[in-house]
Scaffold this motif. Structure first.
Motif, PDB file in Angstrom:
ATOM      1  N   ASN A  78       0.901  -1.131  -0.153  1.00  0.00           N
ATOM      2  CA  ASN A  78       0.006  -0.010  -0.085  1.00  0.00           C
ATOM      3  C   ASN A  78       0.899   1.279  -0.060  1.00  0.00           C
ATOM      4  OD1 ASN A  78      -2.220   1.781   0.446  1.00  0.00           O
ATOM      5  ND2 ASN A  78      -2.674   1.187   2.435  1.00  0.00           N
ATOM      6  N   VAL A  79       0.976   2.169  -0.979  1.00  0.00           N
ATOM      7  CA  VAL A  79       2.061   3.098  -1.289  1.00  0.00           C
ATOM      8  C   VAL A  79       1.485   4.401  -1.222  1.00  0.00           C
ATOM      9  CG1 VAL A  79       3.314   1.394  -2.756  1.00  0.00           C
ATOM     10  CG2 VAL A  79       1.721   3.056  -3.785  1.00  0.00           C
ATOM     11  N   ALA A  80       2.445   5.101  -0.800  1.00  0.00           N
ATOM     12  CA  ALA A  80       2.285   6.768  -1.008  1.00  0.00           C
ATOM     13  C   ALA A  80       2.565   7.169  -2.418  1.00  0.00           C
ATOM     14  CB  ALA A  80       2.798   7.479  -0.131  1.00  0.00           C
ATOM     15  N   TYR A  81       2.417   8.229  -2.982  1.00  0.00           N
ATOM     16  CA  TYR A  81       3.067   8.823  -4.272  1.00  0.00           C
ATOM     17  C   TYR A  81       3.335  10.184  -4.286  1.00  0.00           C
ATOM     18  CZ  TYR A  81      -2.133   9.308  -5.404  1.00  0.00           C
ATOM     19  OH  TYR A  81      -3.369   9.658  -5.437  1.00  0.00           O
ATOM     20  N   ARG A  82       3.882  10.967  -5.084  1.00  0.00           N
ATOM     21  CA  ARG A  82       4.052  12.089  -5.117  1.00  0.00           C
ATOM     22  C   ARG A  82       2.833  12.969  -5.633  1.00  0.00           C
ATOM     23  NH1 ARG A  82       9.085  12.576  -9.247  1.00  0.00           N
ATOM     24  NH2 ARG A  82       8.376  10.762  -9.786  1.00  0.00           N
ATOM     25  N   PHE A  83       2.632  13.988  -5.231  1.00  0.00           N
ATOM     26  CA  PHE A  83       1.296  14.826  -5.281  1.00  0.00           C
ATOM     27  C   PHE A  83       1.559  16.003  -6.427  1.00  0.00           C
ATOM     28  CE2 PHE A  83      -0.608  13.700  -0.915  1.00  0.00           C
ATOM     29  CZ  PHE A  83      -0.727  12.409  -1.498  1.00  0.00           C
ATOM     30  N   ALA A  84       0.390  16.122  -7.076  1.00  0.00           N
ATOM     31  CA  ALA A  84       0.103  17.323  -7.807  1.00  0.00           C
ATOM     32  C   ALA A  84      -0.248  18.438  -7.007  1.00  0.00           C
ATOM     33  CB  ALA A  84      -0.866  17.193  -8.854  1.00  0.00           C
TER      34      ALA A  84
END
Length: 303
Positions: free
Chosen positions: A112-118
């Motif tokens: 379950n991952v985090a990712y970069r945000f706009a």
């Protein structure tokens, strides 16, 4: 007044039960009226401490939450990459924790991952994060006993968009992360509230900030970022669930995508949730997730 309050509380308690059965489930042959009842196995689950999945030179340090099911030690097991929603610019993996636990109890290693945000990070940064996560899963496949031919993607809203885009873009060179290697192939996708065609949005803020411009300004980026434009015979099977009253991601994102998948010979099931909008479709997702996991199981078994 007391009687009125009791009535409202009764309605609040009864509404989730009422909504649970209000859905239409469709595959290529029409409405699915019944599925074979299989008693699911429930495994004990080990929760690992969050760990960084990105390399030291990545633009942002990103973490993954990993659950390991206590399956027989001589068996490789499937894995699921889970991606949360939030308009590509907010929320956290917390939203997917319950679904991750349900999958892990059924025998999936879950990541379950985090990712970069706009808007700080524009498309395709988020897709590259997922490609990097897939490479990281492959790196740990032996330690976690993962069958790398049976990795699925699971997400909701913008998270569903990203896992679907990951699934359909394996052969799209313009979307490949330069150092990700050939590890981005998914065996199947379970996505809810999925924005499948970004051209359908009326230059709304979230999409413009995600892409970095309007449809007129960046039409090629909108095309590349729309899963429906990449569907072909190699696209992984998709299970889609969607609220009929969804005003944020209108229903035709799901119905048109489902039709295009079938037209290309791809297995697809569409689970339409009646009387739900975008958020209630996720909050009352129970039966949709159960049907989706059953779909994933069938696809992996068929493989």
């Amino acid at each position: 007044m007391a009687r009125a309050l009791r009535g409202w509380w009764g309605l609040a308690l009864f509404l989730p039960l009422l909504l649970t059965g209000c859905a239409t489930h469709i595959d290529r042959n029409g409405e699915v009226t019944a599925l074979e009842e299989v008693e699911p196995v429930h495994y004990a689950v080990e929760r690992l401490a969050p760990r960084t999945y990105t390399p030291p030179d990545w633009p942002e340090m990103l973490e993954a939450r990993v659950l390991l099911p206590d399956t027989p030690p001589d068996q490789r097991r499937p894995a699921a990459l889970l991606v949360h929603g939030g308009g590509w610019q907010r929320r956290s993996p917390d939203d997917m924790d319950e679904i991750a636990e349900r999958l892990a109890e059924r025998g999936y290693v879950t990541v379950n991952v985090a990712y970069r945000f706009a808007p700080e990070h524009r498309f395709p940064a988020q897709l590259h994060d997922l490609q990097r996560a897939m490479a990281w899963i492959h790196e740990h496949a032996n330690a976690w006993r993962i069958d790398t031919d049976r990795i699925v993607g699971v997400g909701y809203s913008s998270g569903a968009h990203l896992v679907s885009l990951l699934g359909v873009s394996a052969n799209v060179d313009a979307l490949a992360e330069p150092h990700g290697g050939d590890h981005a192939r998914l065996a199947a996708v379970l996505g809810g509230g999925l924005p499948s065609d970004l051209f359908k949005f009326d230059d709304g803020r979230l999409v413009v900030e995600f892409i970095g411009g309007t449809r007129a300004e960046r039409p090629e980026a909108y095309r590349l970022a729309s899963p429906i434009t990449h569907v072909d015979a190699d696209t992984p099977p998709h299970f889609l669930f969607h609220g009929r009253w969804d005003g944020l991601v209108p229903l035709d994102h799901a119905t048109d995508f489902h039709a295009e998948l079938l037209a290309q010979g791809v297995e697809s099931e569409l689970y339409l949730q009646h009387y739900r909008g975008h958020f209630t479709s996720f909050l009352t997702r129970g039966n949709a997730i159960e049907a989706g996991i059953a779909f994933l199981d069938r696809q992996l078994l068929d493989d």
